[in-house]
Structures are given as C-alpha cells and as structure tokens.
Design a protein around this motif. Sequence first.
Motif, PDB file in Angstrom:
ATOM      1  N   GLU A   1       1.090  -1.053  -0.081  1.00 34.99           N
ATOM      2  CA  GLU A   1       0.016   0.019  -0.034  1.00 34.99           C
ATOM      3  C   GLU A   1       0.799   1.490   0.001  1.00 34.99           C
ATOM      4  O   GLU A   1       1.973   1.306   0.439  1.00 34.99           O
ATOM      5  CB  GLU A   1      -0.795   0.048   1.290  1.00 34.99           C
TER       6      GLU A   1
ATOM      7  N   LYS B   1      -0.724   6.891   2.126  1.00 31.63           N
ATOM      8  CA  LYS B   1      -2.171   7.296   2.437  1.00 31.63           C
ATOM      9  C   LYS B   1      -3.065   6.102   2.536  1.00 31.63           C
ATOM     10  O   LYS B   1      -3.989   6.199   3.520  1.00 31.63           O
ATOM     11  CB  LYS B   1      -2.668   8.210   1.244  1.00 31.63           C
ATOM     12  N   THR B   2      -2.958   5.000   1.728  1.00 28.64           N
ATOM     13  CA  THR B   2      -3.840   4.288   1.858  1.00 28.64           C
ATOM     14  C   THR B   2      -3.413   3.242   2.827  1.00 28.64           C
ATOM     15  O   THR B   2      -4.310   2.474   3.635  1.00 28.64           O
ATOM     16  CB  THR B   2      -3.636   3.284   0.541  1.00 28.64           C
TER      17      THR B   2
ATOM     18  N   ILE C   1      -2.601   4.369   6.189  1.00 26.62           N
ATOM     19  CA  ILE C   1      -2.961   4.973   7.114  1.00 26.62           C
ATOM     20  C   ILE C   1      -4.374   4.761   7.020  1.00 26.62           C
ATOM     21  O   ILE C   1      -5.194   4.416   8.285  1.00 26.62           O
ATOM     22  CB  ILE C   1      -2.943   6.371   6.842  1.00 26.62           C
ATOM     23  N   LYS C   2      -5.210   4.686   5.937  1.00 23.51           N
ATOM     24  CA  LYS C   2      -6.689   4.617   5.744  1.00 23.51           C
ATOM     25  C   LYS C   2      -7.204   3.259   6.180  1.00 23.51           C
ATOM     26  O   LYS C   2      -8.283   3.108   6.903  1.00 23.51           O
ATOM     27  CB  LYS C   2      -7.094   5.051   4.329  1.00 23.51           C
ATOM     28  N   LEU C   3      -6.440   2.205   5.817  1.00 23.71           N
ATOM     29  CA  LEU C   3      -6.695   0.817   6.153  1.00 23.71           C
ATOM     30  C   LEU C   3      -6.433   0.299   7.418  1.00 23.71           C
ATOM     31  O   LEU C   3      -7.082  -0.518   8.119  1.00 23.71           O
ATOM     32  CB  LEU C   3      -5.978  -0.075   5.230  1.00 23.71           C
ATOM     33  N   TYR C   4      -5.279   0.901   8.245  1.00 19.24           N
ATOM     34  CA  TYR C   4      -4.789   0.601   9.387  1.00 19.24           C
ATOM     35  C   TYR C   4      -4.641   1.752  10.295  1.00 19.24           C
ATOM     36  O   TYR C   4      -3.432   1.976  10.542  1.00 19.24           O
ATOM     37  CB  TYR C   4      -3.499  -0.362   9.153  1.00 19.24           C
ATOM     38  N   PRO C   5      -5.567   2.505  10.661  1.00 17.33           N
ATOM     39  CA  PRO C   5      -5.396   3.598  11.444  1.00 17.33           C
ATOM     40  C   PRO C   5      -4.803   3.297  12.968  1.00 17.33           C
ATOM     41  O   PRO C   5      -3.920   4.201  13.378  1.00 17.33           O
ATOM     42  CB  PRO C   5      -6.889   4.103  11.434  1.00 17.33           C
TER      43      PRO C   5
ATOM     44  N   SER D   1      -1.187   2.680  12.480  1.00 16.05           N
ATOM     45  CA  SER D   1      -0.308   3.639  12.070  1.00 16.05           C
ATOM     46  C   SER D   1      -0.098   4.723  13.221  1.00 16.05           C
ATOM     47  O   SER D   1       0.962   5.420  13.509  1.00 16.05           O
ATOM     48  CB  SER D   1      -1.107   4.648  11.111  1.00 16.05           C
ATOM     49  N   CYS D   2      -1.143   4.645  14.136  1.00 17.51           N
ATOM     50  CA  CYS D   2      -0.704   5.536  15.363  1.00 17.51           C
ATOM     51  C   CYS D   2       0.169   4.940  16.363  1.00 17.51           C
ATOM     52  O   CYS D   2       0.851   5.591  16.902  1.00 17.51           O
ATOM     53  CB  CYS D   2      -2.201   5.588  16.223  1.00 17.51           C
TER      54      CYS D   2
ATOM     55  N   LYS E   1     -10.812  -2.517  14.631  1.00 12.92           N
ATOM     56  CA  LYS E   1      -9.967  -1.627  15.514  1.00 12.92           C
ATOM     57  C   LYS E   1      -9.903  -1.763  16.979  1.00 12.92           C
ATOM     58  O   LYS E   1      -9.005  -1.990  17.659  1.00 12.92           O
ATOM     59  CB  LYS E   1     -10.431  -0.209  15.341  1.00 12.92           C
TER      60      LYS E   1
END
Length: 206
Positions: free
Chosen positions: A6, A9-10, A12-16, A19-20, A98
């Motif tokens: 990915e 951007k993708t 972060i969107k898929l795995y917030p 990513s955090c 999540k």
Amino acid sequence: MFVRNENFKTFIKLYPIVSCIIAINIVIYLIIFLDKFTSTGIGYTIVNSGIGFNAAIAYGEWWRLITPIFLHITFPHVLFNCFSILLFAPALELLLGKWRFIIAYLGAGLIGNLAVYLFQPMGYSYLGASGAIFGLFGIYLFMVAIRRDLIDSFNTKIIVVILILGLISTFVYPDIDILGHLFGFLGGFILAPFLLMKVKHNPYIQ
C-alpha cells in the motif's frame, strides 16, 4: 498477509490503529533523542515517569505496566520494533477490527509486563514494544494451531519461521526482557480465542 504494497495514504486509511502505534513510538523516541541536544528535560521526564520499574509499580504507579510499550531509547530498538509492527500488525487489525486489535496489542503487552513485575526483583526496569509484538505472534500461532481456516499454508510457514527466530533471539541476545517476550506471547495466545470468536473469514485469503 505480510507483504506491504500500500502507499502511505492507503496504509493509514486501512490500518489507522497500527499507524497511530508506529507514530507514537517514533514521536516519543524523537522527543527522547532530541532532548540530548536541547536539554529541555522533556525526554528525561517521559522516560523517568513511563519506564517499567517494579519498585514504582509496587508503590502504586500502575500506568507503568502500559507506558513502557511505547518507550524506546535506542534507534535500533525503535526501528526493529516499528518494522515488526509494520509487517505483522496490519493483517490483525484488518482481521480483528480496531477495538479488538487494541485489546490484543495492549492486552498482550500488559500481560507480559505484569509477569515481569511479578517474577523479577523490585529494582528491575524495562521498556519497549516487544512484549506486545510477541503477543501478536501468539495470536498467529493460535490461528496456525487451532483456527487454520484463518491462515493459509504459505503464511503459516512464515509465522513458524519468524516464531523460531524470535524465540532464539530472545535467549541469545543480551539485555532482552525474556519474561516480557514469553508472557506477551502467551498473553496473545490466551486472548486469541476470545478475540477471534466472531471472525469467520480472513480477507487476505481468497
């Protein structure tokens, strides 16, 4: 499952949540690192108040069972752990969702740190995300052993190899929190049946 193709951007969107977690680890490390040059004392305060220290936990500072999961002092340490999270955590966030992923990650790290508190001397201190990461491996092992419908043969081989290498490195390399690794792994395995109870399909498996 473990090949990341990915874009930023993708991802972060898929795995917030993943990513955090990576972002928190990096930001805290940078604050600690830059404090060596700025002398603000912020980095020292973060480490001093957040590191796992059994005597402080016994005194009532229970947050130290969680905060060490996000603390790293050396660059190789934060790099290796963030890279491991980048490779192995996204598939579980997508699989569990999540909130269950947060429970998996923090729960395994907490179990590992609690074991360190119970079985190591009062003067023992520790930090790092390794216990939580080994907890993710514990969940994968449960999938390999029990929930084989959620993982294919190719990724099963990857997990088994990584587990063997991880366990070997736990006992071979110096300054490794052995109990944190082992009980974090055990914690992930114990949590797995509850976290995977309602999971019927792995989106990575066609």
